[in-house]
Design an enzyme around this catalytic site. Structure first.
Site, PDB file in Angstrom:
ATOM      1  N   THR A  88     -43.029 -69.444  14.858  1.00 37.31           N
ATOM      2  CA  THR A  88     -42.399 -68.420  15.707  1.00 37.31           C
ATOM      3  C   THR A  88     -42.382 -68.890  17.148  1.00 37.31           C
ATOM      4  OG1 THR A  88     -44.561 -67.375  15.935  1.00 37.31           O
ATOM      5  CG2 THR A  88     -43.054 -66.394  14.331  1.00 37.31           C
ATOM      6  N   SER A  89     -42.660 -70.188  17.381  1.00 40.09           N
ATOM      7  CA  SER A  89     -42.791 -70.644  18.774  1.00 40.09           C
ATOM      8  C   SER A  89     -41.459 -71.142  19.309  1.00 40.09           C
ATOM      9  CB  SER A  89     -43.906 -71.684  18.875  1.00 40.09           C
ATOM     10  OG  SER A  89     -43.579 -72.878  18.185  1.00 40.09           O
ATOM     11  N   ARG A  90     -41.191 -72.425  19.160  1.00 37.74           N
ATOM     12  CA  ARG A  90     -39.915 -72.991  19.581  1.00 37.74           C
ATOM     13  C   ARG A  90     -39.479 -73.999  18.534  1.00 37.74           C
ATOM     14  NH1 ARG A  90     -39.201 -69.297  22.160  1.00 37.74           N
ATOM     15  NH2 ARG A  90     -38.841 -69.104  24.397  1.00 37.74           N
ATOM     16  N   GLU A 133     -30.021 -73.414  17.921  1.00 38.55           N
ATOM     17  CA  GLU A 133     -29.822 -71.999  17.582  1.00 38.55           C
ATOM     18  C   GLU A 133     -28.479 -71.530  18.103  1.00 38.55           C
ATOM     19  OE1 GLU A 133     -33.218 -69.736  18.959  1.00 38.55           O
ATOM     20  OE2 GLU A 133     -34.605 -71.048  17.920  1.00 38.55           O
ATOM     21  N   HIS A 157     -34.515 -65.957  15.085  1.00 38.34           N
ATOM     22  CA  HIS A 157     -35.235 -65.835  16.373  1.00 38.34           C
ATOM     23  C   HIS A 157     -35.469 -64.346  16.656  1.00 38.34           C
ATOM     24  CE1 HIS A 157     -36.112 -68.042  20.376  1.00 38.34           C
ATOM     25  NE2 HIS A 157     -36.814 -66.920  20.315  1.00 38.34           N
TER      26      HIS A 157
END
Ligand code: GLV
Ligand code: GLV
Length: 372
Positions: free
Chosen positions: A268-270, A299, A321
């Site tokens: 869930t970070s980058r 993305e 995201h």
């Protein structure tokens, strides 16, 4: 409207909620919103800034660099980012032009942490494929292990990479699963926090809530990867040469090969923290069991991304995201609850010259170093 006040113009690259803009308008500011779901082209941002705006409200989708700051030409006073991350903003360029930029930390911590935990449970217990059995009328019968089983999270070892705000919130919630924790802090060890988690685990065991006694400890990246059944990433994206420990492609072929063949990766970070090509190879070769991803190298996820391979569908969860996408977290105008509120408050702090007009003193300014 107070006519003695300066007339400030604000350009928002997206709609962060009507109520948030009403707060700004109530301050007498002129607010223009790029009112389409997609982000504006960079050229439009530059054009707006050049035409004279005092504050820019941005998202992760906007590249904010020297071109934008130069167009600001002394009038642009603040870039207020509607996100905790700011890897889309060039910090050195902001500092050179002496423009403070702000972010929205804390208010999305709990939402992101709970989503990471839910993603973990979702992929581990095969919730999506299981639901599809019912929806597609392929359920057929109840059976002890057909057509598939999931992996219990209770009692497993959960690896947490990155123990800042979100990593810690994740741990606080995950304690209820009676798992062991291995944490990689990248230098920022918080022994007091770890001791409190341990104390909570001790109490759960003592009270009979937890059948086994579980532990938390800090370990090296390699040890976390080697020893965990689930690995959840909570690091910022740091590219080579930034001065700090880089996290770009932290999860790559080498590190994936260290993980257990039964392990799951949660991100869930980058996106760029994970080398997606290596991840797909790892999933196909069975170096790891599965992954749940909310962020991607590019993305939105491209149509031809190998992560979409139907062969991987049962073991790979893909989200848009979405971890901070809770109603209160995104839209509350309370700066202690919502990203919208915090974003708007940081615009007001700068334009109204709060904190003695010193950005280094303002709570949500990121690049404080440029104003000391
Ligand atoms: C979301 O990814 C954020 O940085 O707020
Ligand atoms: C499952 O539904 C059970 O009763 O064991």
């Amino acid at each position: 409207m107070d006519n003695t006040k300066q007339h400030y113009r604000i350009f928002a690259t997206c709609d962060i909620g009507k109520e948030a803009f009403e707060i700004l308008r109530a301050h007498g500011y002129e607010v223009e919103v790029f009112d389409r779901p997609e982000p504006p082209p960079k050229s439009l941002i530059v054009e707006k800034v050049r035409s004279g705006v005092d504050a820019l409200i941005t998202t992760l989708r906007d590249r904010i660099d020297a071109e934008v700051f130069a167009a600001g030409n002394g009038r642009l006073k603040v870039v207020a980012q509607y996100a905790v991350g700011f890897d889309n903003i060039n910090r050195a360029d902001a500092n050179r032009h002496k423009v403070p930029f702000t972010n929205t930390p804390d208010v999305l911590t709990e939402a992101t942490a709970e989503f990471a935990l839910f993603m973990l449970g979702n992929v581990a217990r095969r919730m999506c494929p299981a639901e599809h059995l019912v929806r597609d009328n392929r359920w057929g019968m109840w059976h002890p292990y057909l057509p598939f089983l999931g992996r219990e999270v209770t009692g497993a070892t959960i690896g947490v990479i990155g123990t800042g705000r979100i990593g810690k919130a994740f741990l606080k919630k995950a304690v209820s699963l009676d798992s062991d924790f291995l944490c990689c802090a990248g230098g920022a060890l918080d022994h007091d926090f770890a001791a409190k988690i341990q104390e909570t685990m001790d109490v759960r065991f003592k009270n009979g809530f937890s059948p086994d006694h579980h532990t938390i400890r800090y370990a090296s990246l390699e040890e976390v990867l080697r020893g965990s059944d689930f690995v959840s990433l909570h690091v910022p994206l740091i590219r080579e040469g930034d001065g700090r420990i880089p996290t770009y492609h932290l999860i790559n072929e080498k590190t994936l090969r260290i993980m257990r063949p039964t392990a799951y990766l949660i991100n869930t970070s980058r996106g760029p923290v994970v080398d997606e090509r290596a991840l797909v190879a790892a999933l196909k070769a069975g170096w790891i069991a599965g992954a749940a991803l909310d962020v991607y190298e590019q993305e939105p996820l491209p149509a031809d991304s190998p992560l979409r391979d139907p062969e991987l569908e049962n073991r790979v969860r893909l989200f848009p995201h979405f971890a901070s996408a809770g109603l209160v977290t995104r839209l509350s105008t309370d700066p202690h609850k919502g990203m919208a509120g915090r974003c708007v408050q940081s615009v007001i702090d700068v334009l109204e010259g709060r904190y003695g007009g010193n950005p280094a003193q303002m709570p949500f300014v990121v690049n404080k170093e440029a104003f000391r």
